[in-house]
Design a protein around this motif. Structure first.
Motif, PDB file in Angstrom:
ATOM      1  N   ASP A  89      34.182  46.077  43.051  1.00 51.88           N
ATOM      2  CA  ASP A  89      33.837  46.836  44.247  1.00 51.88           C
ATOM      3  C   ASP A  89      32.346  46.626  44.526  1.00 51.88           C
ATOM      4  O   ASP A  89      31.500  46.926  43.678  1.00 51.88           O
ATOM      5  CB  ASP A  89      34.146  48.324  43.990  1.00 51.88           C
ATOM      6  CG  ASP A  89      34.005  49.161  45.258  1.00 51.88           C
ATOM      7  OD1 ASP A  89      33.011  48.969  46.007  1.00 51.88           O
ATOM      8  OD2 ASP A  89      34.887  50.009  45.493  1.00 51.88           O
ATOM      9  N   ARG A  90      32.037  46.131  45.719  1.00 55.35           N
ATOM     10  CA  ARG A  90      30.632  45.849  46.055  1.00 55.35           C
ATOM     11  C   ARG A  90      29.779  47.119  46.053  1.00 55.35           C
ATOM     12  O   ARG A  90      28.571  47.047  45.859  1.00 55.35           O
ATOM     13  CB  ARG A  90      30.549  45.227  47.454  1.00 55.35           C
ATOM     14  CG  ARG A  90      31.133  43.838  47.589  1.00 55.35           C
ATOM     15  CD  ARG A  90      31.101  43.419  49.048  1.00 55.35           C
ATOM     16  NE  ARG A  90      31.899  42.219  49.296  1.00 55.35           N
ATOM     17  CZ  ARG A  90      31.394  40.981  49.293  1.00 55.35           C
ATOM     18  NH1 ARG A  90      30.123  40.768  49.076  1.00 55.35           N
ATOM     19  NH2 ARG A  90      32.195  39.947  49.528  1.00 55.35           N
ATOM     20  N   ARG A  91      30.422  48.276  46.337  1.00 53.79           N
ATOM     21  CA  ARG A  91      29.641  49.515  46.443  1.00 53.79           C
ATOM     22  C   ARG A  91      29.221  50.023  45.072  1.00 53.79           C
ATOM     23  O   ARG A  91      28.116  50.505  44.885  1.00 53.79           O
ATOM     24  CB  ARG A  91      30.464  50.594  47.158  1.00 53.79           C
ATOM     25  CG  ARG A  91      30.781  50.245  48.608  1.00 53.79           C
ATOM     26  CD  ARG A  91      31.921  51.066  49.154  1.00 53.79           C
ATOM     27  NE  ARG A  91      33.152  50.879  48.393  1.00 53.79           N
ATOM     28  CZ  ARG A  91      34.370  51.230  48.817  1.00 53.79           C
ATOM     29  NH1 ARG A  91      34.522  51.811  49.990  1.00 53.79           N
ATOM     30  NH2 ARG A  91      35.434  51.018  48.072  1.00 53.79           N
ATOM     31  N   THR A  92      30.120  49.888  44.100  1.00 58.65           N
ATOM     32  CA  THR A  92      29.835  50.449  42.776  1.00 58.65           C
ATOM     33  C   THR A  92      29.470  49.377  41.753  1.00 58.65           C
ATOM     34  O   THR A  92      28.931  49.689  40.690  1.00 58.65           O
ATOM     35  CB  THR A  92      31.076  51.186  42.248  1.00 58.65           C
ATOM     36  OG1 THR A  92      32.139  50.220  42.128  1.00 58.65           O
ATOM     37  CG2 THR A  92      31.512  52.297  43.196  1.00 58.65           C
ATOM     38  N   GLY A  93      29.820  48.121  42.040  1.00 61.58           N
ATOM     39  CA  GLY A  93      29.608  47.062  41.050  1.00 61.58           C
ATOM     40  C   GLY A  93      30.551  47.198  39.862  1.00 61.58           C
ATOM     41  O   GLY A  93      30.303  46.616  38.800  1.00 61.58           O
ATOM     42  N   ALA A  94      31.642  47.936  40.025  1.00 63.75           N
ATOM     43  CA  ALA A  94      32.583  48.145  38.919  1.00 63.75           C
ATOM     44  C   ALA A  94      33.835  47.299  39.126  1.00 63.75           C
ATOM     45  O   ALA A  94      34.311  47.153  40.261  1.00 63.75           O
ATOM     46  CB  ALA A  94      32.969  49.619  38.831  1.00 63.75           C
ATOM     47  N   ASP A 155      36.605  45.814  52.933  1.00 66.67           N
ATOM     48  CA  ASP A 155      35.363  45.043  53.017  1.00 66.67           C
ATOM     49  C   ASP A 155      34.538  45.113  51.736  1.00 66.67           C
ATOM     50  O   ASP A 155      33.635  44.302  51.527  1.00 66.67           O
ATOM     51  CB  ASP A 155      34.487  45.557  54.167  1.00 66.67           C
ATOM     52  CG  ASP A 155      35.118  45.266  55.514  1.00 66.67           C
ATOM     53  OD1 ASP A 155      36.057  44.440  55.555  1.00 66.67           O
ATOM     54  OD2 ASP A 155      34.681  45.879  56.511  1.00 66.67           O
ATOM     55  N   ALA A 156      34.825  46.100  50.897  1.00 63.43           N
ATOM     56  CA  ALA A 156      34.039  46.252  49.671  1.00 63.43           C
ATOM     57  C   ALA A 156      34.526  45.331  48.556  1.00 63.43           C
ATOM     58  O   ALA A 156      33.906  45.244  47.495  1.00 63.43           O
ATOM     59  CB  ALA A 156      34.095  47.698  49.193  1.00 63.43           C
ATOM     60  N   LEU A 157      35.645  44.620  48.804  1.00 61.75           N
ATOM     61  CA  LEU A 157      36.200  43.774  47.752  1.00 61.75           C
ATOM     62  C   LEU A 157      35.327  42.537  47.525  1.00 61.75           C
ATOM     63  O   LEU A 157      34.966  41.829  48.466  1.00 61.75           O
ATOM     64  CB  LEU A 157      37.623  43.324  48.138  1.00 61.75           C
ATOM     65  CG  LEU A 157      38.286  42.343  47.165  1.00 61.75           C
ATOM     66  CD1 LEU A 157      38.515  42.981  45.795  1.00 61.75           C
ATOM     67  CD2 LEU A 157      39.617  41.817  47.725  1.00 61.75           C
ATOM     68  N   ALA A 158      35.025  42.266  46.263  1.00 60.55           N
ATOM     69  CA  ALA A 158      34.384  41.004  45.863  1.00 60.55           C
ATOM     70  C   ALA A 158      35.300  40.318  44.864  1.00 60.55           C
ATOM     71  O   ALA A 158      35.796  40.955  43.921  1.00 60.55           O
ATOM     72  CB  ALA A 158      33.024  41.268  45.240  1.00 60.55           C
ATOM     73  N   LEU A 159      35.554  39.029  45.090  1.00 60.63           N
ATOM     74  CA  LEU A 159      36.334  38.224  44.154  1.00 60.63           C
ATOM     75  C   LEU A 159      35.440  37.099  43.659  1.00 60.63           C
ATOM     76  O   LEU A 159      34.666  36.527  44.427  1.00 60.63           O
ATOM     77  CB  LEU A 159      37.552  37.618  44.859  1.00 60.63           C
ATOM     78  CG  LEU A 159      38.689  38.558  45.258  1.00 60.63           C
ATOM     79  CD1 LEU A 159      39.667  37.842  46.188  1.00 60.63           C
ATOM     80  CD2 LEU A 159      39.411  39.100  44.022  1.00 60.63           C
TER      81      LEU A 159
END
Ligand code: ADP
Length: 502
Positions: A89-94, A155-159
């Motif tokens: 999660d881009r917002r939390t970095g978790a 939109d917060a998804l990072a892969l």
């Protein structure tokens, strides 16, 4: 005051390590932590991305303290297990789920469907890769389809693969991948600068979640000062097998290395020429510097060192891997025994997932040493079959550079020279993966203008010249070929391309 060091983060499958190098490639201290392996179902292999980050950070901190502080580190280079996928999660970095590891086969059905739908030719011609769960794209799609938090992240998804994950954490939110790692996803064309829209659509991977594709060596980002006690530039990134190829100095076309670890990975540089295989080898990006790509042909053998572990842990035939050298030497030959090491099917160039292993030619005269010797011999035979596929693809080998844990075995190195009929060379320092990452970081930090100039003169090492008679060699190869062909026929297999050699 001594010179500043390069900090290498070597992210393996079973452990994470931090190592110190001088700018010209001499290895210093090292810190290492094991990584937990999760096998929740047959064929599934997972890692805990948070654990990877925490243990990597702990190793890095240990090395920074060892060298006397962050200002003693000129740059960071990262080499990583390839293809493994993390969603965060881009917002939390978790992390949003466990990481799906390269060995994981959970997307086999999806891959079969893609083949049945006739997509293999397009995927192979664009990416250089065959359709297989090994690669990242189907793993990414699986996360989107099966993990609610991934689907809901929007939109917060990072892969990303492991180097992306670590760079994100180290820099506090930079989302990048290097071209060598990107070339293992199946989402980038081999000569394309960015992600391929058609491939992203075919695999169903949200393009917005993917990192930017960058050079393997450049000023890529800087670490958040609090993490390591200062802002350190990250200047080198590469997939582990590409890093090992660079660490072995295999940059010019035709040079080739074999890393003999759990499996065996053989890469032959094709220089700036796009690799094309008609024999089910893989085409891959070796590295990209200043936007200019170098490529490699790759063959992957699934079972190499793991066969020695199997002899030790499952059969109890040996006490330690290193004992196999003396055991093989204790008999004059294999006594007619041939061992087919298909413990997890056969990889390149056969690609026969259904074939199982077997031991042939047993008599009352067969002893433990013959079986151990036949097991060791199977390594050279698999490499020899790959050599035939590389030659058939127009990339013949002239000598082979080896590294990895199993390359320490002199008997195997000599047998490989004998069966290949080629000189086999082993550097004094077999940590070539970390060395390649150090070289990339040194170039990216501007300490050297080119990779060639970053290559320290290889000190020491060993060379193995072929000595086996032609008759004995031909007999060995014929016996191996007969067992292999029988096993593939019994499985109803198509027959590997390499078997069609003249
Ligand atoms: P990886 O990086 O895949 O974890 P390594 O490069 O550390 O693997 O190599 C470890 C493998 O090499 C193990 O599978 C082990 O059985 C094998 N190995 C280590 N030493 C020897 C030896 N002297 N002879 C044969 N095999 C060995």
């Amino acid at each position: 005051m001594s010179e500043r060091m390069i900090l290498v983060l070597d992210e393996g499958t079973t452990s994470t390590r931090a190592m110190l190098y001088t700018a010209d490639g001499v290895r210093g201290a090292m810190a290492q932590r094991e990584l937990s392996q999760y096998y929740p179902r047959p064929g599934w292999v997972e890692h805990d991305a948070a654990e990877i980050w925490e243990r990597t950070l702990a190793c890095a901190r240990e090395m920074v303290a060892h060298v006397g502080g962050a200002d003693r580190i000129a740059a960071i280079g990262i080499a990583n297990q390839r293809e493994t996928v993390v969603a965060w999660d881009r917002r939390t970095g978790a992390p949003l789920s466990r990481a799906i590891v390269w060995q994981d086969r959970r997307t086999a059905d999806r891959c079969e469907a893609l083949s049945a739908e006739g997509h293999e030719a397009l995927i192979q011609s664009r990416t250089g890769l065959v359709i297989d769960p090994y690669f990242s794209a189907t793993k990414m799609r699986w996360l989107v389809d099966h993990v609610p938090s991934v689907a809901a992240a929007g939109d917060a998804l990072a892969l990303g693969t492991i180097e992306s994950w670590l760079v994100w954490k180290l820099t506090g939110g930079l989302h990048i991948t290097d071209a060598s790692n990107a070339s293992r996803t199946q989402l980038m064309t081999l000569d394309g600068a960015g992600w391929d829209d058609e491939l992203c659509a075919l695999f169903g991977v949200p393009r917005a979640a993917l990192p930017a594709i960058v050079d393997n060596a450049a000023m890529l980002g800087t670490t958040v000062p609090d993490l390591l006690g200062g802002a350190i530039p990250i200047t080198g990134l590469a997939g582990d097998q590409q890093a090992a190829t660079i660490g072995q100095g295999c940059l010019s076309p035709g040079t080739v290395k074999a890393t003999l670890g759990t499996g065996a990975f053989i890469l032959a540089s094709t220089g700036p020429a796009l690799p094309v295989s008609a024999h089910r080898l893989l085409g891959t990006v070796l590295c990209q510097i200043d936007g200019v790509r170098h490529y490699a042909l790759e063959g992957s053998i699934f079972v190499a060192g793991s066969l020695i572990q199997w002899l030790r842990d499952r059969l109890g035939l040996i006490a330690a891997a290193a004992d196999t050298d003396a055991i093989a030497r204790s008999v004059p030959d294999n006594g007619g025994v041939v061992l087919l090491p298909a413990l997890s099917g056969l990889g390149a160039p056969y690609w026969q997932p259904g074939v199982t292993g077997s031991i042939h030619g047993l008599t009352h005269g067969t002893g433990r040493a013959h079986i151990v010797r036949a097991a060791l011999e199977s390594i050279a035979h698999q490499v020899h079959d790959l050599a035939a596929a590389f030659a058939a693809d127009g990339a013949p080998w002239h000598r082979l550079r080896i590294d990895g844990g199993m390359s320490a075995n002199d008997w195997i190195a000599q047998d490989m020279a004998d069966i290949l009929g080629l000189p086999v060379e082993r550097p004094a320092d077999i940590e070539t993966t970390a060395r390649g990452a150090a070289m990339l970081a040194a170039v990216g930090a501007g300490l050297f203008p080119t990779l060639e100039s970053a290559m320290a003169g290889g000190s020491g090492g060993a060379a193995f010249e072929p000595v086996l008679s032609g008759v004995a060699r031909d007999r060995r190869i014929a016996a191996w070929q007969a067992v292999l062909a029988d096993a593939i026929r019994a499985d109803g297999g198509r027959g590997g391309a390499a078997l069609d050699r003249p």
